[in-house]
Design a protein around this motif. Structure first.
Motif, PDB file in Angstrom:
ATOM      1  N   LEU A 274       0.856  -1.181   0.000  1.00 25.37           N
ATOM      2  CA  LEU A 274       0.000   0.000   0.000  1.00 25.37           C
ATOM      3  C   LEU A 274       0.894   1.232   0.000  1.00 25.37           C
ATOM      4  O   LEU A 274       1.708   1.411   0.913  1.00 25.37           O
ATOM      5  N   ILE A 281      -3.858   8.594   1.858  1.00 29.26           N
ATOM      6  CA  ILE A 281      -3.884   7.522   2.841  1.00 29.26           C
ATOM      7  C   ILE A 281      -5.309   7.084   3.170  1.00 29.26           C
ATOM      8  O   ILE A 281      -5.518   5.966   3.662  1.00 29.26           O
ATOM      9  N   LEU A 284      -6.646   3.881   1.594  1.00 30.19           N
ATOM     10  CA  LEU A 284      -5.724   2.807   1.949  1.00 30.19           C
ATOM     11  C   LEU A 284      -5.860   2.398   3.414  1.00 30.19           C
ATOM     12  O   LEU A 284      -5.561   1.259   3.771  1.00 30.19           O
ATOM     13  N   MET A 285      -6.329   3.315   4.273  1.00 34.89           N
ATOM     14  CA  MET A 285      -6.615   2.930   5.653  1.00 34.89           C
ATOM     15  C   MET A 285      -7.736   1.902   5.688  1.00 34.89           C
ATOM     16  O   MET A 285      -7.680   0.920   6.441  1.00 34.89           O
ATOM     17  N   LEU A 288      -6.243  -1.321   4.406  1.00 29.56           N
ATOM     18  CA  LEU A 288      -5.335  -1.906   5.383  1.00 29.56           C
ATOM     19  C   LEU A 288      -6.099  -2.597   6.513  1.00 29.56           C
ATOM     20  O   LEU A 288      -5.801  -3.746   6.871  1.00 29.56           O
ATOM     21  N   ILE A 300       2.075  -7.488   4.692  1.00 27.76           N
ATOM     22  CA  ILE A 300       1.469  -6.243   4.240  1.00 27.76           C
ATOM     23  C   ILE A 300       2.455  -5.113   4.503  1.00 27.76           C
ATOM     24  O   ILE A 300       2.970  -4.960   5.617  1.00 27.76           O
ATOM     25  N   LEU A 302       3.005  -0.947   4.195  1.00 29.61           N
ATOM     26  CA  LEU A 302       2.414   0.373   4.001  1.00 29.61           C
ATOM     27  C   LEU A 302       3.521   1.411   4.036  1.00 29.61           C
ATOM     28  O   LEU A 302       4.269   1.507   5.011  1.00 29.61           O
ATOM     29  N   HIS A 304       3.854   5.519   3.667  1.00 32.94           N
ATOM     30  CA  HIS A 304       3.087   6.767   3.606  1.00 32.94           C
ATOM     31  C   HIS A 304       4.043   7.938   3.506  1.00 32.94           C
ATOM     32  O   HIS A 304       4.869   8.162   4.397  1.00 32.94           O
ATOM     33  N   LEU A 318      -1.539   3.699  13.278  1.00 30.74           N
ATOM     34  CA  LEU A 318      -0.697   2.796  12.491  1.00 30.74           C
ATOM     35  C   LEU A 318       0.417   2.197  13.346  1.00 30.74           C
ATOM     36  O   LEU A 318       0.746   1.010  13.202  1.00 30.74           O
ATOM     37  N   LEU A 328       2.478  -6.827   9.493  1.00 29.99           N
ATOM     38  CA  LEU A 328       2.378  -5.460   8.985  1.00 29.99           C
ATOM     39  C   LEU A 328       3.713  -4.737   9.134  1.00 29.99           C
ATOM     40  O   LEU A 328       4.299  -4.701  10.215  1.00 29.99           O
ATOM     41  N   ILE A 330       5.485  -1.023   8.325  1.00 30.79           N
ATOM     42  CA  ILE A 330       5.147   0.364   8.020  1.00 30.79           C
ATOM     43  C   ILE A 330       6.409   1.205   7.889  1.00 30.79           C
ATOM     44  O   ILE A 330       7.366   1.032   8.645  1.00 30.79           O
ATOM     45  N   TYR A 369      -0.154  -4.105  -5.696  1.00 29.74           N
ATOM     46  CA  TYR A 369       0.081  -2.715  -5.345  1.00 29.74           C
ATOM     47  C   TYR A 369      -1.225  -1.921  -5.378  1.00 29.74           C
ATOM     48  O   TYR A 369      -1.980  -1.978  -6.355  1.00 29.74           O
TER      49      TYR A 369
END
Length: 411
Positions: A274, A281, A284-285, A288, A300, A302, A304, A318, A328, A330, A369
């Motif tokens: 993402l 965002i 995508l939130m 997610l 996953i 993410l 940002h 997040l 996840l 990030i 993606y």
């Protein structure tokens, strides 16, 4: 089906439309708003003033003319338009208004070059496309009205809560006034909010749903739109939602729409990536949060990108999600990281979201993606994925502007 004469004439006009497209569409909108002011509430004045609406229509007309003998390639564009029209509640009776003003504009802009044969061919071509859109929109309206919790038109919602997400973004939590359950929208979709205007009319804006489906509320997270340049107004609806709409007030919403969404029933071993920039965002939130519930064993990622932590929304949420979900990963990318932020710079860096950053974080290029953000971000990511040879089935995006602009690679 369109006859061959119509196809040949319309295709022959493609170079002329490419040359004069924006002049034509500017004239068209001015003419339509003068002759049919009742359709003005369907259009965003800011997009009219910036010219983005005119460019989008010009690009769509040129694409239609160039591909009228191979309309399958326009399938995605047709679905995007149909979803947008349904979100605004455009109905069959609006199509003749557009058609009449478009054909008149072709005559008035092109003059003698707009022969009767050309006008007749474009009348047939417009009618053919209008029927495709009307039929698809009718199905969307039916689906939205008949699904559990669904409705037709606009429905009144209460503002049950407002939450400041950053210095420029506020979330509104909205519940239906009738107390009924909400429909199970698709993660990534948007709603349309209809607001009154000072002149007694209304205006509409689309906002992505920023929480997962299945709650007893809809959440939208709205960026306050400041004037993009001198002598231009601030965003009317976004500023109203920030300053004038309070807890307990009511707003009108259309049912969720949009062709950009995540399907949780599709399970793949490859990672889910993402990529967001700024207010991109928000959809995508939703994606997610849905993916974390339904793809617990899937990696996953993410990323940002934003200016700094002052304007960044959802950071604390997040961070907590990353602590409780081992799958996840990030990373925050700040284009202007403040000195105070450097001390708490875990999983973050300074710069822009680019190929080098993505490859440094994900284990390989083969992934699904989803990306959303400002135009330059979208263009760069789109072309990077093309350069990597990522299949179209693994590339999903929400682009606010003419899709043809994605093909113009940024310098």
């Amino acid at each position: 089906m369109l006859d061959q004469k119509t196809i040949d004439i319309v295709k022959s006009t493609a170079p002329v439309l490419d040359q004069h497209g924006e002049t034509l569409t500017r004239h068209f909108y001015q003419r339509m708003f003068t002759h049919n002011p009742e359709v003005a509430p369907f259009f965003n004045p800011a997009h009219q003033k910036s010219g983005s609406q005119q460019r989008a229509l010009a690009a769509a007309i040129c694409a239609y003319a160039a591909n009228i003998d191979n309309l399958e390639v326009l399938g995605n564009a047709v679905e995007l338009i149909a979803q947008k029209h349904a979100s605004l509640h455009i109905k069959p009776e609006h199509y003749p208004i557009v058609g009449e003003n478009l054909l008149a504009s072709i005559r008035e802009v092109l003059g003698d070059a707009a022969t009767d044969d050309i006008i007749n061919a474009w009348a047939n071509a417009y009618g053919f496309l209008a029927n495709i859109l009307i039929n698809r929109e009718a199905q969307i309206y039916k689906d939205n009205a008949t699904m559990p919790g669904g409705w037709d038109g606009f429905k009144t919602f209460h503002v049950m809560r407002k939450e400041r997400e950053s210095s420029i973004i506020t979330s509104l939590y909205l519940t239906p006034q009738d107390g009924l359950a909400l429909p199970a929208f698709k993660a990534g979709q948007y709603i349309t909010i209809r607001m009154p205007t000072p002149n007694g009319s209304t205006t509409m804006r689309n906002y992505s749903l920023s929480d997962k489906p299945g709650n007893d509320y809809f959440r939208i997270s709205v960026k306050r739109e400041t004037p993009p340049e001198a002598n231009t107004p601030a965003g009317y609806v976004s500023n109203m939602l920030h300053d004038s709409v309070n807890v307990g007030d009511t707003v009108e919403l259309s049912a969720p729409c949009g062709e950009f969404f995540f399907d949780p029933s599709e399970h793949h071993a490859r990672p889910l990536v993402l990529l967001a920039a700024g207010i991109g965002i928000t959809p995508l939130m939703s994606i997610l949060l849905t993916a974390l519930d339904t793809h617990k064993d899937r990696d996953i990622f993410l990323i940002h990108g934003c200016l700094d932590t002052d304007v960044q929304p959802f950071k604390s949420t997040l961070d907590k999600l990353a602590q409780t979900h081992s799958n996840l990963h990030i990373h925050y990318r700040y284009s202007d990281m403040k000195p105070a932020d450097i001390q708490n710079a875990a999983h973050s860096s300074t710069g822009f979201v680019d190929a080098a950053l993505i490859e440094s974080i994900i284990p390989g290029r083969d992934a699904d993606y989803y990306f959303c953000g400002p135009k330059i971000f979208m263009v760069n990511i789109y072309h990077q994925l093309l350069d990597w040879g990522i299949p179209a089935s693994q590339v999903h995006f929400e682009f606010f502007g003419p899709r043809q602009e994605l093909d113009k690679k940024a310098a």
